[in-house]
Design a protein around this motif. Structure first.
Motif, PDB file in Angstrom:
ATOM      1  N   GLU A 114       0.809  -1.218   0.000  1.00 20.78           N
ATOM      2  CA  GLU A 114       0.000   0.000   0.000  1.00 20.78           C
ATOM      3  C   GLU A 114       0.839   1.262   0.000  1.00 20.78           C
ATOM      4  OE1 GLU A 114      -0.466  -1.809   4.225  1.00 20.78           O
ATOM      5  OE2 GLU A 114      -0.150  -2.469   2.170  1.00 20.78           O
ATOM      6  N   LEU A 115       2.109   1.161   0.422  1.00 19.91           N
ATOM      7  CA  LEU A 115       2.964   2.351   0.421  1.00 19.91           C
ATOM      8  C   LEU A 115       3.281   2.821  -0.997  1.00 19.91           C
ATOM      9  CD1 LEU A 115       5.579   2.093   3.308  1.00 19.91           C
ATOM     10  CD2 LEU A 115       3.608   3.597   3.074  1.00 19.91           C
ATOM     11  N   TYR A 116       3.281   1.917  -1.957  1.00 18.38           N
ATOM     12  CA  TYR A 116       3.486   2.345  -3.340  1.00 18.38           C
ATOM     13  C   TYR A 116       2.357   3.275  -3.769  1.00 18.38           C
ATOM     14  CZ  TYR A 116       7.045  -1.315  -3.736  1.00 18.38           C
ATOM     15  OH  TYR A 116       8.150  -2.095  -3.568  1.00 18.38           O
ATOM     16  N   GLN A 117       1.128   2.964  -3.349  1.00 14.87           N
ATOM     17  CA  GLN A 117       0.002   3.809  -3.690  1.00 14.87           C
ATOM     18  C   GLN A 117       0.087   5.162  -2.983  1.00 14.87           C
ATOM     19  OE1 GLN A 117      -2.374   3.250  -5.943  1.00 14.87           O
ATOM     20  NE2 GLN A 117      -3.130   5.330  -5.585  1.00 14.87           N
ATOM     21  N   TYR A 118       0.516   5.139  -1.723  1.00 16.27           N
ATOM     22  CA  TYR A 118       0.708   6.402  -1.018  1.00 16.27           C
ATOM     23  C   TYR A 118       1.707   7.281  -1.766  1.00 16.27           C
ATOM     24  CZ  TYR A 118      -1.608   4.794   3.297  1.00 16.27           C
ATOM     25  OH  TYR A 118      -2.513   4.372   4.230  1.00 16.27           O
ATOM     26  N   CYS A 119       2.795   6.682  -2.227  1.00 16.77           N
ATOM     27  CA  CYS A 119       3.840   7.422  -2.928  1.00 16.77           C
ATOM     28  C   CYS A 119       3.284   8.046  -4.198  1.00 16.77           C
ATOM     29  CB  CYS A 119       5.007   6.488  -3.255  1.00 16.77           C
ATOM     30  SG  CYS A 119       6.470   7.318  -3.888  1.00 16.77           S
ATOM     31  N   ILE A 120       2.426   7.294  -4.913  1.00 19.00           N
ATOM     32  CA  ILE A 120       1.804   7.807  -6.128  1.00 19.00           C
ATOM     33  C   ILE A 120       0.875   8.967  -5.789  1.00 19.00           C
ATOM     34  CG2 ILE A 120       0.186   7.251  -7.984  1.00 19.00           C
ATOM     35  CD1 ILE A 120       1.325   4.379  -7.906  1.00 19.00           C
ATOM     36  N   GLU A 191       5.913   9.575 -16.515  1.00 18.82           N
ATOM     37  CA  GLU A 191       4.662   9.063 -17.082  1.00 18.82           C
ATOM     38  C   GLU A 191       4.171   7.794 -16.402  1.00 18.82           C
ATOM     39  OE1 GLU A 191       5.799   8.554 -21.120  1.00 18.82           O
ATOM     40  OE2 GLU A 191       6.164  10.705 -21.451  1.00 18.82           O
ATOM     41  N   ASP A 192       5.083   6.982 -15.888  1.00 15.45           N
ATOM     42  CA  ASP A 192       4.706   5.702 -15.279  1.00 15.45           C
ATOM     43  C   ASP A 192       5.052   5.729 -13.798  1.00 15.45           C
ATOM     44  OD1 ASP A 192       4.197   3.137 -14.515  1.00 15.45           O
ATOM     45  OD2 ASP A 192       5.525   2.165 -15.962  1.00 15.45           O
ATOM     46  N   SER A 193       4.061   5.994 -12.973  1.00 20.59           N
ATOM     47  CA  SER A 193       4.292   6.163 -11.540  1.00 20.59           C
ATOM     48  C   SER A 193       4.627   4.847 -10.837  1.00 20.59           C
ATOM     49  CB  SER A 193       3.063   6.796 -10.875  1.00 20.59           C
ATOM     50  OG  SER A 193       1.903   6.033 -11.164  1.00 20.59           O
ATOM     51  N   GLU A 194       4.493   3.717 -11.543  1.00 17.07           N
ATOM     52  CA  GLU A 194       4.780   2.426 -10.907  1.00 17.07           C
ATOM     53  C   GLU A 194       6.214   1.959 -11.161  1.00 17.07           C
ATOM     54  OE1 GLU A 194       1.874  -0.367 -12.151  1.00 17.07           O
ATOM     55  OE2 GLU A 194       0.281   0.514 -10.938  1.00 17.07           O
ATOM     56  N   THR A 195       6.969   2.705 -11.954  1.00 17.04           N
ATOM     57  CA  THR A 195       8.356   2.322 -12.215  1.00 17.04           C
ATOM     58  C   THR A 195       9.174   2.453 -10.934  1.00 17.04           C
ATOM     59  OG1 THR A 195       8.194   3.082 -14.507  1.00 17.04           O
ATOM     60  CG2 THR A 195      10.403   2.816 -13.601  1.00 17.04           C
TER      61      THR A 195
END
Length: 431
Positions: A114-120, A191-195
């Motif tokens: 879930e921290l990846y989503q917070y970062c985004i 452009e790609d926030s998941e990289t």
């Protein structure tokens, strides 16, 4: 898990919405950035993170970015309005998000998804990207980056290191990357926030010297290849892009490496940093590209990385101090709070003095670096002081809690283990 997803997205978007309502955004030219973060956060949702190789494609319209030096007076301790807003947001994030997740992340030795989503949602990586690519940075923001690390680390040292990994790689590419490297990678981060990205610098050798590397780079035509092994790589199993230090023609260099089948992974749990899922990576004729060109400074590259570890040490030590004050005021012995005992009070007072000294040295070095001035001496002194005093503060925190300090019921034992990384890690992050 869905509840955590909703909470992650909800917190980030509500915080950004609150910030977006402020008139200060127009004064600081931040509205476009915040609106972009809101858009990306609502659009991204909680997608499954892909572990397949990312496609990095050079873009011909991206020209070499070099952020200009700051022109303000050196070592100005007053925060700008923009820095204060950022600090407040990161501190709230640290207390409401990182701290509650830290214990389970340490126990499970896993970085919470879930921290990846917070970062985004927070748009953290846009603080590192240049304005020309849709980010915030119009000039070197090394002090701001240091402040971000300090505030986040008040929530948790290990989780902050994981969150700042990709952020730091963007900083390094912006600071040192050649035009070819920047055009290939920076647009992808925009452009790609998941990289995801990380550093592979540390090697498993006694008294590791980052200037004497066992990992080697060779050149075949226009292609570089990396051979060797790196340890304590943060989030190394999931990173799409790696910045790898290796010896080339007798000198240390840094190379960009896109994950492929030539890289093998071995989990390497450490005493601390458990939530960052540290691994050992073995490179076998791995294709690579040189990060920088004529203006690359390997020493400064290391020093800026070390300053980020120092900044996180300052933030975590501040958390230790606050926790010890609360505990000492609430814990009674012989009919009164233990904070009334001079030995405890003096120990906490020493913490406050040492934290201020650490903070000052780190800011001094960052201020010089931000202004384009030599900062090697100041960064070296900051690292020496932070490595020594952070361990003392961690030890004193455990001591003040007595038997409780030895148990996982309280966070000080985790902070003690994590703070040890300040003296161990060379680079691995970048301001």
């Amino acid at each position: 898990m869905n509840d955590m997803v909703n909470k992650a997205q909800g917190f980030g978007l509500s915080l950004l919405t609150k910030i977006a309502g402020s008139d200060v955004l127009d004064q600081l030219k931040l509205r476009k950035f915040i609106e972009k973060s809101l858009y990306q956060g609502s659009k991204a949702g909680f997608k499954t993170l892909s572990k397949t190789q990312k496609a990095f494609k050079p873009q011909s319209n991206v020209h070499k970015q070099r952020l200009p030096n700051q022109t303000k007076s050196l070592f100005d301790l007053s925060l700008s309005e923009e820095q204060q807003i950022t600090c407040d947001a990161m501190q709230q994030f640290a207390q409401e998000v990182l701290y509650p997740l830290a214990h389970a992340a340490d126990q499970n030795e896993a970085f919470p998804n879930e921290l990846y989503q917070y970062c985004i949602d927070l748009g953290l990586n846009f603080y590192a990207l240049p304005e020309a690519l849709g980010g915030v940075a119009a000039e070197k923001n090394i002090i701001s980056n240091i402040l971000i690390a300090e505030q986040l680390a008040q929530g948790d040292f290990s989780l902050s290191a994981g969150l700042l990994s990709t952020f730091s790689v963007i900083n390094a590419i912006t600071q040192w990357g050649s035009e070819q490297i920047q055009s290939k990678y920076l647009p992808t981060f925009a452009e790609d926030s998941e990289t995801q990205a990380s550093f592979a610098v540390q090697e498993a050798s006694p008294a590791f010297n980052p200037f004497k590397l066992k990992t080697k780079a060779t050149k075949n035509g226009n292609q570089f290849n990396i051979n060797g092994e790196k340890t304590l790589v943060l989030l190394g199993e999931s990173a799409d892009l790696l910045l790898v230090s290796a010896e080339f023609e007798g000198k240390p260099e840094v190379f960009t490496v896109v994950r492929d089948q030539s890289i093998t992974v071995k989990k390497t749990p450490a005493m601390g940093l458990k939530a960052t899922e540290t691994v050992t990576l073995h490179f076998s004729n791995t294709p690579a590209e040189r990060l920088g060109d004529n203006d690359f400074d390997y020493t400064a590259f290391l020093d800026l990385g070390n300053l980020m570890w120092c900044a996180m040490a300052v933030g975590t030590c501040e958390a230790v101090k606050k926790y010890c004050i609360q505990y000492a005021n609430e814990r009674t012995a012989f009919g009164e709070p233990i904070s009334h005992r001079q030995s405890v009070a003096f120990m906490i007072a020493d913490m406050a003095i040492e934290i201020d000294a650490m903070h000052m040295l780190v800011l001094n070095a960052a201020s010089l670096a931000e202004s384009g001035k030599p900062f090697y001496r100041e960064a070296y002194l900051a690292r020496l002081l932070c490595a020594e005093k952070s361990m003392k503060i961690g030890t004193d925190g455990v001591q003040i809690l007595g038997g409780h300090g030895f148990t996982k019921e309280h966070p000080v034992e985790r902070w003690y283990r994590d703070l040890r990384a300040t003296a161990i890690m060379h680079s691995g992050l970048h301001a």
